[in-house]
Design a protein around this motif. Sequence first.
Motif, PDB file in Angstrom:
ATOM      1  N   ASP A 118       0.850  -1.180   0.000  1.00 25.40           N
ATOM      2  CA  ASP A 118       0.000   0.000   0.000  1.00 25.40           C
ATOM      3  C   ASP A 118       0.892   1.238   0.000  1.00 25.40           C
ATOM      4  OD1 ASP A 118      -2.558   1.380   0.266  1.00 25.40           O
ATOM      5  OD2 ASP A 118      -1.869   1.936   2.261  1.00 25.40           O
TER       6      ASP A 118
ATOM      7  N   ASP B 232      -1.564   7.413   5.200  1.00 28.23           N
ATOM      8  CA  ASP B 232      -2.516   7.534   6.319  1.00 28.23           C
ATOM      9  C   ASP B 232      -2.172   6.692   7.543  1.00 28.23           C
ATOM     10  OD1 ASP B 232      -3.310   5.388   4.525  1.00 28.23           O
ATOM     11  OD2 ASP B 232      -5.053   5.135   5.804  1.00 28.23           O
TER      12      ASP B 232
ATOM     13  N   SER C  23      -2.851   4.488  -3.101  1.00 27.47           N
ATOM     14  CA  SER C  23      -4.261   4.496  -2.721  1.00 27.47           C
ATOM     15  C   SER C  23      -4.715   5.838  -2.154  1.00 27.47           C
ATOM     16  CB  SER C  23      -4.526   3.395  -1.675  1.00 27.47           C
ATOM     17  OG  SER C  23      -3.815   3.643  -0.479  1.00 27.47           O
TER      18      SER C  23
ATOM     19  N   LYS D 218     -11.529   5.208  -6.251  1.00 24.19           N
ATOM     20  CA  LYS D 218     -11.632   4.921  -4.821  1.00 24.19           C
ATOM     21  C   LYS D 218     -12.622   5.910  -4.225  1.00 24.19           C
ATOM     22  CE  LYS D 218      -9.095   4.417  -0.542  1.00 24.19           C
ATOM     23  NZ  LYS D 218      -7.791   4.452   0.115  1.00 24.19           N
TER      24      LYS D 218
ATOM     25  N   TYR E 162     -15.331   1.531   4.705  1.00 22.68           N
ATOM     26  CA  TYR E 162     -13.947   1.401   5.179  1.00 22.68           C
ATOM     27  C   TYR E 162     -13.866   1.415   6.703  1.00 22.68           C
ATOM     28  CZ  TYR E 162     -12.940   3.138   0.416  1.00 22.68           C
ATOM     29  OH  TYR E 162     -12.901   3.337  -0.936  1.00 22.68           O
TER      30      TYR E 162
ATOM     31  N   PHE F 158     -11.631  -1.073   8.614  1.00 22.02           N
ATOM     32  CA  PHE F 158     -10.216  -0.933   8.236  1.00 22.02           C
ATOM     33  C   PHE F 158      -9.517   0.086   9.118  1.00 22.02           C
ATOM     34  CE2 PHE F 158      -6.895   1.327   5.885  1.00 22.02           C
ATOM     35  CZ  PHE F 158      -6.166   0.314   5.287  1.00 22.02           C
ATOM     36  N   ARG F 159     -10.247   1.124   9.453  1.00 20.78           N
ATOM     37  CA  ARG F 159      -9.620   2.177  10.263  1.00 20.78           C
ATOM     38  C   ARG F 159      -9.202   1.620  11.612  1.00 20.78           C
ATOM     39  NH1 ARG F 159     -12.570   6.993   7.466  1.00 20.78           N
ATOM     40  NH2 ARG F 159     -11.868   6.442   5.370  1.00 20.78           N
TER      41      ARG F 159
ATOM     42  N   ARG G 181     -12.473  11.891   4.207  1.00 21.22           N
ATOM     43  CA  ARG G 181     -11.529  12.062   3.102  1.00 21.22           C
ATOM     44  C   ARG G 181     -12.230  12.590   1.852  1.00 21.22           C
ATOM     45  NH1 ARG G 181      -7.453   9.282   5.537  1.00 21.22           N
ATOM     46  NH2 ARG G 181      -7.770   7.143   6.231  1.00 21.22           N
TER      47      ARG G 181
ATOM     48  N   GLN H 143     -11.062  11.561  -1.933  1.00 20.65           N
ATOM     49  CA  GLN H 143     -11.706  10.358  -2.469  1.00 20.65           C
ATOM     50  C   GLN H 143     -12.986  10.746  -3.199  1.00 20.65           C
ATOM     51  OE1 GLN H 143     -12.084   7.775   0.960  1.00 20.65           O
ATOM     52  NE2 GLN H 143      -9.902   7.224   0.895  1.00 20.65           N
TER      53      GLN H 143
ATOM     54  N   LYS I  88     -12.956   0.434  -5.929  1.00 17.42           N
ATOM     55  CA  LYS I  88     -13.041   0.187  -4.494  1.00 17.42           C
ATOM     56  C   LYS I  88     -14.053   1.120  -3.857  1.00 17.42           C
ATOM     57  CE  LYS I  88     -10.128   0.580  -0.457  1.00 17.42           C
ATOM     58  NZ  LYS I  88      -8.835   0.959   0.051  1.00 17.42           N
TER      59      LYS I  88
ATOM     60  N   SER J  41     -13.229  -3.788   3.992  1.00 18.98           N
ATOM     61  CA  SER J  41     -13.451  -4.259   5.355  1.00 18.98           C
ATOM     62  C   SER J  41     -14.923  -4.283   5.754  1.00 18.98           C
ATOM     63  CB  SER J  41     -12.663  -3.385   6.322  1.00 18.98           C
ATOM     64  OG  SER J  41     -13.028  -2.023   6.188  1.00 18.98           O
TER      65      SER J  41
ATOM     66  N   TYR K 107     -10.321 -10.167   2.112  1.00 24.92           N
ATOM     67  CA  TYR K 107      -9.763 -10.682   3.360  1.00 24.92           C
ATOM     68  C   TYR K 107     -10.029 -12.180   3.498  1.00 24.92           C
ATOM     69  CZ  TYR K 107      -9.217  -5.749   4.220  1.00 24.92           C
ATOM     70  OH  TYR K 107      -8.846  -4.429   4.092  1.00 24.92           O
TER      71      TYR K 107
END
Length: 333
Positions: free
Chosen positions: A125, A129, A173, A203, A209, A212-213, A224, A228, A255, A281, A320
């Motif tokens: 990646d 971030d 990304s 994206k 997401y 994921f955070r 974002r 994004q 994504k 995620s 995943y």
Amino acid sequence: MSTYGSFPAARPRRLRGIPAMRRLVAEHHTRPSDLILPAFVREGIGEPVPVGSMPGVVQHTRDTLRKAAVEAAEAGVGGLMLYGVPEDAKKDAVGTAGTDPEGILQVALRDVRAEVGDALVLMSDLCLDEYTDHGHCGVLTGDGRVDNDATLERYAEMARVQADAGAHVLGPSGMMDGQIAYVRAALEEAGHQDVALFAYTAKYSSAFYGPFREAVGSSLQGDRKTYQQDPANAREALRELSLDLAEGADMVMVKPGLPYLDVLRDFAERTEVPVGVYQVSGEYAMVEAAAEKGWIDREAAVLESLTSFTRAGANMILTYWATEAAGLLRARY
Ligand code: PBG
């Protein structure tokens, strides 16, 4: 009504009667080698740390990451996308740990490459971030906005250290304008002509997401939305696609996945480069949570979602579930 006259003119059910027939006429198959496993490696831990919102997913130690990479390769998974989680104390305004050759992502890339060699396509990646104390994907201006061009400079440096560490593919990304061209030029200059770019082309600024955070211990306050894409826009994704291709993207990605199958189909129809999709995620968490409650058939839902990506035109699927799904797919076909 007379008997003969009422026959349906066509009976599609003839091809659905037995499993062997259904297998024979199936139009699309997801293969294990289409799958890419996203994985997290965290600095300074002795044991893997479970991600609460993603049951079955952990933040790996360097050691367990190596093992997960071997397992994925043995299951026939095509690639690994690696994320680094630095110690909190190492986060700063410009994300220094992301460009430190001894930073967690870089050491883990070297580990995995030494362990599995070229058996997997090793991806990393390329974003700030995880390393910034404010959690944004770039560096900030004095008034707190993400500074596009100053960020590109940081990405160029990140690209060099990740390529030096053995990544075959980098995944920018951060959604900065011009990032593909800038990173491409930096790689060429550093003698990394063979390192490919997998552009996160479309994206979206997505609620999916969320988990994921937690997985990357994000420090982000706010959102974002200034970099994004807006979920309302599909044409804009085509503009991003043209730009990324002109800038030298080797592969492109959409994504999240399921909420953006239309965009995935658009990409697959329009471009000559391989197209990927990222089942993020939140998509993972929804199925796991429903399955935990007994409300959905977990394995069937996983496989159906993967099939939907393949059907929509994805060549590559980041999920995943990659290692487990590879096993399920092998047993199936
Ligand atoms: C940013 C990044 C994000 C994801 C992958 N890379 C999150 C974000 O933009 O906040 C999300 C992946 C997921 O939700 O599974 N480096």
